[in-house]
Design a protein around this motif. Structure first.
Motif, PDB file in Angstrom:
ATOM      1  N   PHE A  93      22.998  -1.854  70.010  1.00 23.17           N
ATOM      2  CA  PHE A  93      22.835  -0.412  70.089  1.00 23.17           C
ATOM      3  C   PHE A  93      22.453  -0.164  71.745  1.00 23.17           C
ATOM      4  CE2 PHE A  93      21.739  -1.618  65.708  1.00 23.17           C
ATOM      5  CZ  PHE A  93      21.763  -0.477  64.888  1.00 23.17           C
ATOM      6  N   SER A  98      17.108   1.123  73.960  1.00 24.70           N
ATOM      7  CA  SER A  98      17.534  -0.158  73.201  1.00 24.70           C
ATOM      8  C   SER A  98      17.080  -1.289  73.786  1.00 24.70           C
ATOM      9  CB  SER A  98      18.893   0.061  72.814  1.00 24.70           C
ATOM     10  OG  SER A  98      19.395  -1.313  72.027  1.00 24.70           O
ATOM     11  N   ALA A 144      15.898  -2.947  64.788  1.00 26.20           N
ATOM     12  CA  ALA A 144      17.450  -2.246  64.609  1.00 26.20           C
ATOM     13  C   ALA A 144      17.916  -2.700  63.183  1.00 26.20           C
ATOM     14  CB  ALA A 144      18.326  -2.883  65.760  1.00 26.20           C
TER      15      ALA A 144
END
Ligand SMILES: NC(=O)c1ccc[n+]([C@@H]2O[C@H](COP(=O)([O-])OP(=O)(O)OC[C@H]3O[C@@H](n4cnc5c(N)ncnc54)[C@H](OP(=O)(O)O)[C@@H]3O)[C@@H](O)[C@H]2O)c1
Length: 334
Positions: A85, A80, A105
């Motif tokens: 996240f 990530s 994302a």
């Protein structure tokens, strides 16, 4: 790291064939700022995918030639570079028919695999479940004691529609192909009756199973079955146009209902739905349906096939009626 992907190679005429696809292996892309790398675990197989392969105006852009085939998917974040996240997060998004996706994302939703198996977020707790919930409740508006008929009754959307209508106190009749599916919706899902459109005269069977007529028809299939149900509707009936899978592979124009004047006679209403219109309320629906599952009032059924390389043949199972419940493809065999 390598990534196996299915690309749209050619637009289909009629039923998709092997030459509509390119199965390729590419390098996995490193995520940049704001992006995540996802290992996809399950791919959703949806009848709508057939429409996305056409170069036609719809509620969503078509998939372009050479693009990864669009699909709803669930998987785990492996890297990530996006705030909020982390590695190991379970996520849902339209990551496509591939093993890995490097994506922004934005538009990615976290799901909780401790509350339900991951694949269920593609079924009852995902897009088909939302379609069923809002379609039957908001548009169908079933009232206690009314008769609700649903086609595609053993499938992802239909199986949930019928069960919700039962929860609301309706008489529920499912229409499905074959004895096994009819037995399934009556014996396992609790529908009151089922009609096997492959071996029965649907109009006659509707008269027998719906002695008080049809108040709500949730249509997943279109074609002749829609026409047959229109002959049996009641005053102020509601027809929910969810899909018309019997028409998706046509090489001739879509067959519209010739019995539509029944709407006039009965002052009835036919209304189309698109699940995405309810996106802001998905959470409410998922919570209520998870509650029904926990109380044993709603059964979730997923049909899992294995192996990304099998995608073209597994997609066709929808059109051959080979799936029971929500059809998903598990990307890897282990
Ligand atoms: N409007 C929306 O926002 C929305 C969202 C999701 C889905 N949908 C629509 O909802 C419908 C159901 O989708 P799903 O994901 O739940 O698929 P599904 O019902 O799980 O699978 C498709 C089923 O359609 C039936 N079928 C195939 N060809 C048929 C034909 N010629 N005549 C009658 N039935 C046929 C088969 O069942 P049998 O064995 O019983 O024939 C097959 O199992 C589709 O039309 C889809 O496009 C709409």
């Amino acid at each position: 790291m390598k990534n196996k992907q299915y690309l749209l190679a050619k637009r289909p005429i009629g039923t998709p064939t092997a030459d509509n696809w390119d199965f390729v292996e590419t390098d996995v892309k490193e995520p940049q700022d704001g992006e995540i790398l996802v290992k996809i675990e399950y791919i959703s197989l949806d009848p709508a995918m057939r429409g996305w392969m056409n170069d036609a105006k719809s509620y969503i852009e078509p998939v372009q030639i050479g693009e990864v085939m669009r699909a709803g998917t669930v998987g785990y974040v492996v890297k990530s570079k996006a705030e909020g996240f982390a590695e190991g997060d379970a996520v849902y998004g339209h990551f496509g028919v591939q093993q890995y996706a490097t994506v922004s994302a934005k538009g990615v939703h976290k799901v909780d695999p401790s509350l339900a198996p991951l694949e269920r977020y593609l079924g009852v707790l995902g897009m088909p479940g939302m379609t069923a919930y809002f379609g039957i409740l908001d548009t169908g508006q079933p009232k206690e004691g009314e008769t609700v008929v649903v086609s595609g009754a053993a499938g992802a959307v239909g199986s949930v529609v019928g069960q919700i209508a039962k929860i609301k106190g309706c008489r529920v009749v499912g229409i499905a192909g074959g004895k096994d599916k009819c037995d399934f919706v009556v014996n396992e899902l609790g529908f009151d009756a089922a009609i096997d459109y492959k071996s029965q005269n649907v109009k006659k069977a509707l008269r027998e199973t719906c002695p008080n007529g049809v108040d709500v028809y949730f249509d997943n299939v279109g074609g002749d079955i829609l026409d047959d149900v229109l002959t049996q509707i009641n005053f102020k009936a509601r027809i929910v146009i969810c899909g018309a899978i019997s028409q998706y592979n046509n090489t001739t124009p879509v067959k519209g209902p010739s019995n539509y004047l029944s709407l006039l006679v009965n002052r009835a209403r036919m209304e189309g739905i698109v699940v995405f219109d309810n996106a802001k309320n998905y959470g409410i629906a998922a919570k209520e349906m998870a509650g029904w599952i926990a109380q044993g009032k709603l059964q979730a059924k997923e049909h899992v096939e294995v192996g990304i390389e099998r995608f073209p043949e597994v997609l066709l199972m929808l059109f051959n009626g080979e799936n029971f419940g929500k059809l998903v493809l598990k990307v890897d065999g282990e």
